[in-house]
Design a protein around this motif. Sequence first.
Motif, PDB file in Angstrom:
ATOM      1  N   HIS A   1       0.841  -1.205   0.000  1.00 23.21           N
ATOM      2  CA  HIS A   1       0.000   0.000   0.000  1.00 23.21           C
ATOM      3  C   HIS A   1       0.873   1.251   0.000  1.00 23.21           C
ATOM      4  O   HIS A   1       0.616   2.201  -0.756  1.00 23.21           O
ATOM      5  CB  HIS A   1      -0.904   0.008   1.244  1.00 23.21           C
ATOM      6  CG  HIS A   1      -1.922  -1.082   1.250  1.00 23.21           C
ATOM      7  ND1 HIS A   1      -3.050  -1.063   0.452  1.00 23.21           N
ATOM      8  CD2 HIS A   1      -1.989  -2.236   1.966  1.00 23.21           C
ATOM      9  CE1 HIS A   1      -3.769  -2.160   0.668  1.00 23.21           C
ATOM     10  NE2 HIS A   1      -3.138  -2.896   1.588  1.00 23.21           N
TER      11      HIS A   1
ATOM     12  N   PHE B   1       1.080   4.309  -3.012  1.00 23.33           N
ATOM     13  CA  PHE B   1       0.856   5.742  -2.796  1.00 23.33           C
ATOM     14  C   PHE B   1       2.105   6.550  -3.125  1.00 23.33           C
ATOM     15  O   PHE B   1       2.005   7.683  -3.616  1.00 23.33           O
ATOM     16  CB  PHE B   1       0.417   5.984  -1.351  1.00 23.33           C
ATOM     17  CG  PHE B   1      -1.062   5.808  -1.142  1.00 23.33           C
ATOM     18  CD1 PHE B   1      -1.918   6.904  -1.100  1.00 23.33           C
ATOM     19  CD2 PHE B   1      -1.618   4.540  -1.030  1.00 23.33           C
ATOM     20  CE1 PHE B   1      -3.282   6.747  -0.934  1.00 23.33           C
ATOM     21  CE2 PHE B   1      -2.983   4.364  -0.860  1.00 23.33           C
ATOM     22  CZ  PHE B   1      -3.828   5.479  -0.813  1.00 23.33           C
TER      23      PHE B   1
ATOM     24  N   ALA C   1       2.162   6.741  -6.898  1.00 20.94           N
ATOM     25  CA  ALA C   1       1.114   7.665  -7.355  1.00 20.94           C
ATOM     26  C   ALA C   1       1.535   9.107  -7.137  1.00 20.94           C
ATOM     27  O   ALA C   1       1.297   9.982  -7.985  1.00 20.94           O
ATOM     28  CB  ALA C   1      -0.185   7.371  -6.619  1.00 20.94           C
TER      29      ALA C   1
ATOM     30  N   LYS D   1      -3.440   4.738  -8.817  1.00 18.57           N
ATOM     31  CA  LYS D   1      -4.166   4.148  -7.689  1.00 18.57           C
ATOM     32  C   LYS D   1      -5.332   3.285  -8.181  1.00 18.57           C
ATOM     33  O   LYS D   1      -5.591   2.202  -7.650  1.00 18.57           O
ATOM     34  CB  LYS D   1      -4.686   5.245  -6.757  1.00 18.57           C
ATOM     35  CG  LYS D   1      -3.622   6.022  -6.034  1.00 18.57           C
ATOM     36  CD  LYS D   1      -4.262   7.118  -5.180  1.00 18.57           C
ATOM     37  CE  LYS D   1      -3.215   8.032  -4.575  1.00 18.57           C
ATOM     38  NZ  LYS D   1      -3.836   9.150  -3.824  1.00 18.57           N
TER      39      LYS D   1
ATOM     40  N   TYR E   1      -5.775  -0.726  -7.345  1.00 20.75           N
ATOM     41  CA  TYR E   1      -6.815  -1.148  -6.399  1.00 20.75           C
ATOM     42  C   TYR E   1      -8.069  -1.728  -7.075  1.00 20.75           C
ATOM     43  O   TYR E   1      -8.997  -2.142  -6.385  1.00 20.75           O
ATOM     44  CB  TYR E   1      -7.208   0.020  -5.489  1.00 20.75           C
ATOM     45  CG  TYR E   1      -6.183   0.279  -4.414  1.00 20.75           C
ATOM     46  CD1 TYR E   1      -6.113  -0.532  -3.284  1.00 20.75           C
ATOM     47  CD2 TYR E   1      -5.252   1.303  -4.557  1.00 20.75           C
ATOM     48  CE1 TYR E   1      -5.151  -0.318  -2.305  1.00 20.75           C
ATOM     49  CE2 TYR E   1      -4.287   1.526  -3.587  1.00 20.75           C
ATOM     50  CZ  TYR E   1      -4.236   0.711  -2.458  1.00 20.75           C
ATOM     51  OH  TYR E   1      -3.276   0.908  -1.496  1.00 20.75           O
TER      52      TYR E   1
ATOM     53  N   LEU F   1     -10.950   6.500  -2.928  1.00 18.18           N
ATOM     54  CA  LEU F   1     -10.703   7.030  -4.268  1.00 18.18           C
ATOM     55  C   LEU F   1     -11.852   7.886  -4.791  1.00 18.18           C
ATOM     56  O   LEU F   1     -11.724   8.518  -5.842  1.00 18.18           O
ATOM     57  CB  LEU F   1     -10.452   5.881  -5.250  1.00 18.18           C
ATOM     58  CG  LEU F   1      -9.077   5.211  -5.225  1.00 18.18           C
ATOM     59  CD1 LEU F   1      -9.045   4.022  -6.175  1.00 18.18           C
ATOM     60  CD2 LEU F   1      -7.981   6.204  -5.599  1.00 18.18           C
TER      61      LEU F   1
END
Length: 408
Positions: free
Chosen positions: A175, A179, A182, A193, A197, A252
């Motif tokens: 995770h 990030f 991103a 993202k 996901y 999101l």
Amino acid sequence: MATIEPYDTNGGRRYRVRYRKPDNSQTDKRGFKTKREAELFLAEIAIGRSAGTFIDPALARATIATVGDAWLASRSGLKPSSLAVMESAWRLHVRPHWGSVQIGKVRRSDIEAWVVELRRPDRGRPLSPATIHRCHGILSAVLEAAVRDRKISNNPARGIRLPARERREHNYLSHEEVFRLASESGSRGTLVKLLAYTGLRWGEASGLRVKDVDLDRNRLWVRQNAVYVKGFVIVGTPKTHQQRMVPFPSFLSDEITSALLERRDDDLVFPGRFGQPQITPTKQDGSWFERALRLAELSPMTIHDLRHTAASLAVSAGANVKAVQKMLGHKSAAMTLDVYADLFDDDLSAVAERLDDVVRSSIVGKTWALDHSGRSHVGSKRLKSPEIRASSEGGTRTRDTTIMSRVL
């Protein structure tokens, strides 16, 4: 009426067979060295006509190039990306080697030698196992088409031993790494993202339109796929031709909502510079994805590895294989297990641990006691302990038996 006629050549006497084909047209075949060979050929023709398996020798003189070009033209219903890969393998590897060979003269041993040749390290650039499988598949399909058209009686490419496919190790991001990547992707951070996901393929994400997003239910409707083929972006149906709904996590929602602002229903959610679908970022140093990986201090990977990451994060969150299958759009759970078997390895240990927990919790307080005679009382059954049983059966091993309780 079939006949066998002798004739003389510079090499000696030969025999010609005149016969009628199933359509009643007359033809002949010459060059038999003995009358016996001619008679055997004539017998095969008679059997073929009566069994409906007649093969016209004249048709077997068609070349692989002729049959293959016609076969490839019939593949127009394939997706453009799949057809482009197939055309490339045919043009570069299959046609140059086999194009001038007559269909009826293709031998299994020749195909086996060709497969070995494709892997030789001294040929300049040996082909990968995956490419060899593709090339062999094309040749086999062309020969199979010739079998169906009664040009040849069987397919010599069937059952050829091919090199084992090399399975590339998947790259999975955590995770925190997602990030970080991103963040270094600038305006494409939301897209990164989303890929990590939801498990969307790049073409599915780049072809996503505003009307395909359901913000109330946190769902994406995958209806089309945008792929880059021979310098053009072609929009079509998803890879499996099946539309599907894919969930996205609530965190999101705000970013996706921002991406939809001032856009119409048919507009793309993640358009390129001129409103067209974005081209897949490559491994080249100049791509935005490659730069983001370096800035995020992550190992080299492809954009498709974000799909693998989505599968990994879903499994770590407790998703079962069926849920992962639906999210990724695989045809079956078996395919998902085959691709991501490594993600479910921990489940084997978990199964054993859960069984142990269940057994322990269900029989707490129950004991198995061994009495002085060495018998264990389990309900109404009386079983001899292994030590006493060995002694009573005349075994030479002895061991002290003590009275003890075993509590599971």
